[in-house]
Design a protein around this motif. Structure first.
Motif, short mmCIF file in Angstrom:
data_model
loop_
_atom_site.label_atom_id
_atom_site.label_comp_id
_atom_site.label_asym_id
_atom_site.label_seq_id
_atom_site.Cartn_x
_atom_site.Cartn_y
_atom_site.Cartn_z
N ARG A 58 0.84 -1.17 0.00
CA ARG A 58 0.00 0.00 0.00
C ARG A 58 0.89 1.23 0.00
O ARG A 58 1.87 1.29 0.74
CB ARG A 58 -0.82 -0.02 1.28
N HIS A 59 0.54 2.21 -0.83
CA HIS A 59 1.32 3.46 -0.85
C HIS A 59 1.19 4.15 0.52
O HIS A 59 0.10 4.17 1.10
CB HIS A 59 0.79 4.36 -1.96
N PRO A 60 2.30 4.70 1.04
CA PRO A 60 2.23 5.31 2.37
C PRO A 60 1.18 6.43 2.50
O PRO A 60 0.64 6.63 3.60
CB PRO A 60 3.64 5.85 2.61
N ILE A 61 0.89 7.11 1.39
CA ILE A 61 -0.15 8.15 1.46
C ILE A 61 -1.53 7.49 1.61
O ILE A 61 -2.34 7.89 2.46
CB ILE A 61 -0.11 9.05 0.20
N GLY B 103 8.89 9.09 9.76
CA GLY B 103 10.22 9.66 9.82
C GLY B 103 10.80 9.97 8.44
O GLY B 103 12.00 9.80 8.21
N VAL B 104 9.96 10.41 7.52
CA VAL B 104 10.42 10.79 6.17
C VAL B 104 10.67 12.29 6.17
O VAL B 104 9.87 13.06 6.71
CB VAL B 104 9.35 10.41 5.12
N HIS B 105 11.79 12.71 5.57
CA HIS B 105 12.14 14.12 5.66
C HIS B 105 11.89 14.92 4.40
O HIS B 105 12.08 16.13 4.38
CB HIS B 105 13.61 14.25 6.09
N ASP B 106 11.49 14.23 3.32
CA ASP B 106 11.27 14.95 2.07
C ASP B 106 10.01 14.41 1.40
O ASP B 106 9.95 13.24 1.03
CB ASP B 106 12.48 14.76 1.14
N LEU B 107 9.01 15.28 1.26
CA LEU B 107 7.72 14.82 0.74
C LEU B 107 7.77 14.44 -0.74
O LEU B 107 6.90 13.72 -1.23
CB LEU B 107 6.64 15.85 1.08
N ARG B 108 8.80 14.86 -1.44
CA ARG B 108 8.91 14.50 -2.85
C ARG B 108 9.06 12.99 -3.03
O ARG B 108 8.69 12.43 -4.05
CB ARG B 108 10.09 15.23 -3.51
N LEU B 109 9.61 12.32 -2.01
CA LEU B 109 9.81 10.87 -2.09
C LEU B 109 8.49 10.13 -2.33
O LEU B 109 8.47 9.09 -2.98
CB LEU B 109 10.45 10.35 -0.80
N PHE B 110 7.39 10.68 -1.82
CA PHE B 110 6.11 9.98 -1.94
C PHE B 110 5.63 9.88 -3.38
O PHE B 110 4.83 9.02 -3.72
CB PHE B 110 5.03 10.69 -1.11
N PHE C 18 12.05 2.90 -1.97
CA PHE C 18 11.44 3.72 -0.91
C PHE C 18 10.08 3.13 -0.49
O PHE C 18 9.83 2.87 0.68
CB PHE C 18 11.26 5.16 -1.41
N LEU C 19 9.23 2.88 -1.51
CA LEU C 19 7.84 2.50 -1.22
C LEU C 19 7.72 1.15 -0.51
O LEU C 19 6.83 0.95 0.30
CB LEU C 19 7.03 2.49 -2.52
N GLU C 20 8.66 0.22 -0.82
CA GLU C 20 8.53 -1.12 -0.25
C GLU C 20 8.85 -1.18 1.24
O GLU C 20 8.69 -2.21 1.88
CB GLU C 20 9.43 -2.11 -1.02
N GLN C 21 9.31 -0.06 1.78
CA GLN C 21 9.59 -0.07 3.23
C GLN C 21 8.30 -0.03 4.05
O GLN C 21 8.34 -0.28 5.25
CB GLN C 21 10.42 1.17 3.60
N PHE C 22 7.19 0.34 3.40
CA PHE C 22 5.97 0.57 4.19
C PHE C 22 5.04 -0.62 4.11
O PHE C 22 3.89 -0.52 3.74
CB PHE C 22 5.27 1.85 3.70
N ARG C 23 5.57 -1.81 4.44
CA ARG C 23 4.73 -3.02 4.35
C ARG C 23 3.75 -3.06 5.49
O ARG C 23 4.06 -2.72 6.59
CB ARG C 23 5.63 -4.26 4.40
#
Ligand code: PHE
Length: 346
Positions: free
Chosen positions: A112-115, A327-334, A341-346
């Motif tokens: 699932r996308h973190p957003i 704990g993400v410091h840059d919103l552009r990553l989303f 990046f995205l696979e860290q949010f299992r």
């Protein structure tokens, strides 16, 4: 032809036939060999036709030997045929063999996308309080995005929202989810508890904490006797649900044209826990949303009588909350769609 010659020829044919059968490499070659010796015009068949021309007393003996040769060759053919079929089967089994010790291939699982995950977490908390999700359009009209929210054309408050306009006259990309308040009030009747998640757009330079495209979740409650105390209690519950029960919270005065009074809602900095750090500008606090009591003009614009009903509204930026949660410091990553990046949010 006499018996001796014929017997000699037959014995040579027998050994030729047995040779041909033994060396037939496949069923087609075996069939051909069988035909060449035992078929209607086969060499053995032809030879045995000559029995009739032998002296009568020799015929039975020659007949017996002929049958014996014919049977021997036939037996050799069927044995060879069995061998060839066996060999073909073994070859096929070898070709089809599966190595059951090969490790399985891992199935790629989406995440699932973190957003989306953060929106779901927000929905879940407010869902416990009876809030129901609505969605409004991303292309809004100026009237609903601004004017109905008590922001007239040319009002200086418009500077709070740098707007992207579209080619349709008086239409724009919604700068916030607040126009959904008007739509919900017009489409339903109090009591109202609505949650409006959605994509918003602003004409902004992109940096680590600003995107020209971002998500908000709007909340709206309208009922008889709804008060600022209800808003505060609800938002405190929300802050604790998302950032931990021990998390400090506070309300500060704020300003929005569509709420009066307006507040900003802060939680204790999730990085330094309130002692002050670069992430919170050394204040110890992080603002997570704007809120307030729905302005009577806005209630009226939504078709609701402000003498009878009161309401509160709040609006939060989803990226900001997702950043704090993870704990993400840059919103552009989303929005970069980098799977690492995205696979860290299992
Ligand atoms: N719409 C406001 C914004 O985009 C947030 C807000 C929503 C404030 C509802 C008060 C009430 O900044």
């Amino acid at each position: 032809m006499d018996l001796g010659t014929m017997t000699a020829q037959l014995e040579r044919l027998r050994s030729d036939a047995l040779d041909a059968v033994a060396t037939a490499a496949d069923p087609a070659a075996l069939d051909a060999a069988q035909l060449a010796f035992l078929g209607r015009k086969g060499a053995i068949t032809e030879l045995l036709r000559g029995i009739g021309r032998l002296p009568a007393e020799d015929r039975p003996r020659m007949g017996a030997v002929g049958n014996e040769v014919r049977e021997a060759v036939e037996a050799a053919v069927s044995e060879r045929s069995r061998d060839l079929r066996g060999a073909a089967l073994i070859a096929r089994l070898a070709a089809e063999a599966v190595d059951v010790t090969t490790p399985g291939r891992r199935i790629a699982r989406g995440t699932r996308h973190p957003i989306a995950e953060t929106i779901a977490a927000i929905d879940e908390v407010f869902g416990r309080f009876g809030f129901v999700v609505y969605e409004g359009p991303e292309v809004e009209d100026d009237v609903t995005n601004f004017q109905m929210l008590n922001i007239p054309a040319d009002h200086p408050a418009r500077d709070l929202w740098d707007t992207l306009y579209v080619d349709i006259p008086d239409h724009l990309l919604r700068t916030h989810t607040s126009p959904g308040q008007i739509r919900v009030m017009r489409e339903t009747r109090p009591p109202i508890r609505a949650l409006l998640p959605g994509r918003c757009f602003r004409y902004e330079a992109v940096d680590a904490s600003h995107g020209f495209e971002f998500f908000q979740v709007e909340g709206l409650m309208v009922d008889e006797g709804t008060s600022l105390a209800d808003l505060k209690g609800l938002l405190e519950e929300f802050g604790h649900a998302l950032f931990g029960v021990g998390r400090a919270t506070r309300f500060r005065p704020g300003y929005y044209p569509f709420t009066e009074p307006s507040v900003a809602f802060d939680v204790g900095c999730v990085v330094c826990d309130g002692s002050g750090c670069p992430a919170c500008g050394r204040t110890g606090w992080m603002t997570i949303l704007g809120a307030g009591m729905v302005h009577p003009v806005v209630l009226r614009n939504g078709g609701i009588d402000p003498e009878r009903y009161q309401g509160f509204a709040f609006g939060m930026g989803v990226e900001r909350i997702a950043m704090l949660r993870h704990g993400v410091h840059d919103l552009r990553l989303f929005m970069e769609n980098d799977l690492r990046f995205l696979e860290q949010f299992r």
